[in-house]
Design a protein around this motif. Structure first.
Motif, PDB file in Angstrom:
ATOM      1  N   PRO A  61       0.825  -1.215   0.000  1.00 40.96           N
ATOM      2  CA  PRO A  61       0.000   0.000   0.000  1.00 40.96           C
ATOM      3  C   PRO A  61       0.857   1.262   0.000  1.00 40.96           C
ATOM      4  O   PRO A  61       1.981   1.267   0.492  1.00 40.96           O
ATOM      5  N   THR A  62       0.315   2.308  -0.560  1.00 43.95           N
ATOM      6  CA  THR A  62       0.976   3.614  -0.540  1.00 43.95           C
ATOM      7  C   THR A  62       0.400   4.436   0.603  1.00 43.95           C
ATOM      8  O   THR A  62      -0.626   4.077   1.209  1.00 43.95           O
ATOM      9  N   SER A  65      -3.154   5.359  -0.286  1.00 42.78           N
ATOM     10  CA  SER A  65      -4.180   4.332  -0.095  1.00 42.78           C
ATOM     11  C   SER A  65      -4.458   4.094   1.386  1.00 42.78           C
ATOM     12  O   SER A  65      -5.604   3.879   1.784  1.00 42.78           O
ATOM     13  N   HIS A 188      -8.855  -3.105  -0.657  1.00 39.85           N
ATOM     14  CA  HIS A 188      -8.668  -1.957  -1.554  1.00 39.85           C
ATOM     15  C   HIS A 188      -7.591  -1.017  -1.028  1.00 39.85           C
ATOM     16  O   HIS A 188      -6.775  -0.492  -1.793  1.00 39.85           O
ATOM     17  N   ALA A 189      -7.569  -0.815   0.309  1.00 39.78           N
ATOM     18  CA  ALA A 189      -6.596   0.113   0.902  1.00 39.78           C
ATOM     19  C   ALA A 189      -5.203  -0.494   0.999  1.00 39.78           C
ATOM     20  O   ALA A 189      -4.200   0.192   0.753  1.00 39.78           O
ATOM     21  N   VAL A 191      -4.035  -3.063  -0.793  1.00 40.45           N
ATOM     22  CA  VAL A 191      -3.572  -3.457  -2.128  1.00 40.45           C
ATOM     23  C   VAL A 191      -3.227  -4.954  -2.201  1.00 40.45           C
ATOM     24  O   VAL A 191      -3.713  -5.663  -3.065  1.00 40.45           O
TER      25      VAL A 191
END
Length: 307
Positions: A61-62, A65, A188-189, A191
């Motif tokens: 994740p970034t 995100s 989704h957050a 990844v």
């Protein structure tokens, strides 16, 4: 990949979930303490998903995100575990039939509402009468199946005290459906699905381990441990396939279709396990009510999935 191509994978997840439930029942009979059983069942799940994450640590994740992750997303596993807790605490008081009927009813109707209103990041589909009719057919099928559940309290009078638990059991079913949507948000957050699955299950293990430390008795004796079969510790992993499927597929097929397919496959597999007396289950032959319930559920999931 179209959504309908995912249906076989979801059906297999529901089948494994039913096997996991039966395996867990046998596991609990050997480990005696339900909290110890829950910890022993969930720990291998965390180990497997954590190992897969270390083997496949990318993507990661970034900051963006993570910053967009809703506060509730990491609690999806805990929300789903409320139904597990309800089973541990309430099944003996109300019977397996009413318990499963109420939790699944709460799950299906909540799933349809999540899709209709686009809650928790799902795409809003608006109100469609045919899927809701399908949901009602599924509820009718569940009631028919629950009335003939093996060892349920379907014919026993649990009294007013048992009926007062019904709202809490219904809420457990609602949280079960909500937990699936929260897990999809977590994936989704974060990844990486393996990381998301690990994060989802870790709080569940922590909660059950904490309760076990508070209530460490009764404990299994040597004979109980000797009776543990090789497949019993795999119960949690079998059930975890459904959670992982939710992480990946809910946004693709919708909460109603996902949970409807999952539950239908779960209950039909459970009926087969009862009919043949597999995995130590008490043998209960398929009767007209169970066949009728299965037919209603099949019709209901067609309406939910197609329309």
């Amino acid at each position: 990949m179209t959504a309908t191509l995912l249906y076989p994978f979801i059906i297999v997840a529901g089948l494994l979930q039913a096997l996991g439930n039966s395996m867990n029942a046998q596991y609990r009979s050997r480990l005696v303490n339900p909290w110890l059983t829950a910890v022993a069942s969930f720990l291998p799940i965390v180990f497997v998903f954590a190992t897969l994450f270390f083997l496949m640590p990318t993507p990661l994740p970034t900051l963006a995100s993570l910053g967009g992750m809703p506060w509730y997303a990491p609690l999806g596993g805990v929300a789903g575990a409320v139904a597990v807790f309800g089973g541990l605490a309430f099944v003996d008081k109300v019977g397996a039939g009413p318990f499963n009927g109420l939790t699944i009813t709460g799950n299906i109707l909540t799933s349809l509402a999540l899709d209709a209103f686009g809650l928790f990041g799902l795409q809003a589909s608006g109100f469609k009468p045919l899927p809701w009719l399908g949901g009602l057919l599924m509820v009718g099928g569940i009631i028919l199946i629950a009335r003939t559940s093996a060892g349920d309290g379907g014919e026993k009078d649990e009294g007013l005290a048992g009926k007062l638990l019904y709202p809490f059991i219904l809420v457990a079913g609602v949280l079960q459906a909500v937990g699936v949507a929260w897990n999809a948000q977590l994936n989704h957050a974060l990844v990486n699905p393996w990381l998301a699955a690990t994060v989802s299950f870790l709080p569940v293990v922590f909660v059950f381990a904490l309760v076990f430390l508070v209530r460490p008795s009764p404990l299994p004796n040597r004979d109980d441990i000797a009776g543990v079969r090789w497949w019993m510790p795999l119960a949690g992993l079998a059930g975890a396939v459904a959670v992982f499927g939710g992480l990946l597929f809910v946004h693709e097929v919708g909460a109603g279709a996902f949970n409807g397919l999952l539950i239908t496959a779960n209950l039909l597999t459970s009926i087969a396990l009862d009919h043949f007396g597999l995995l130590g289950m008490k043998q209960v032959k398929i009767g007209r009510e169970r066949l009728g319930g299965a037919g209603l559920m099949a019709a209901g999931i067609v309406l939910i999935s197609v329309f």
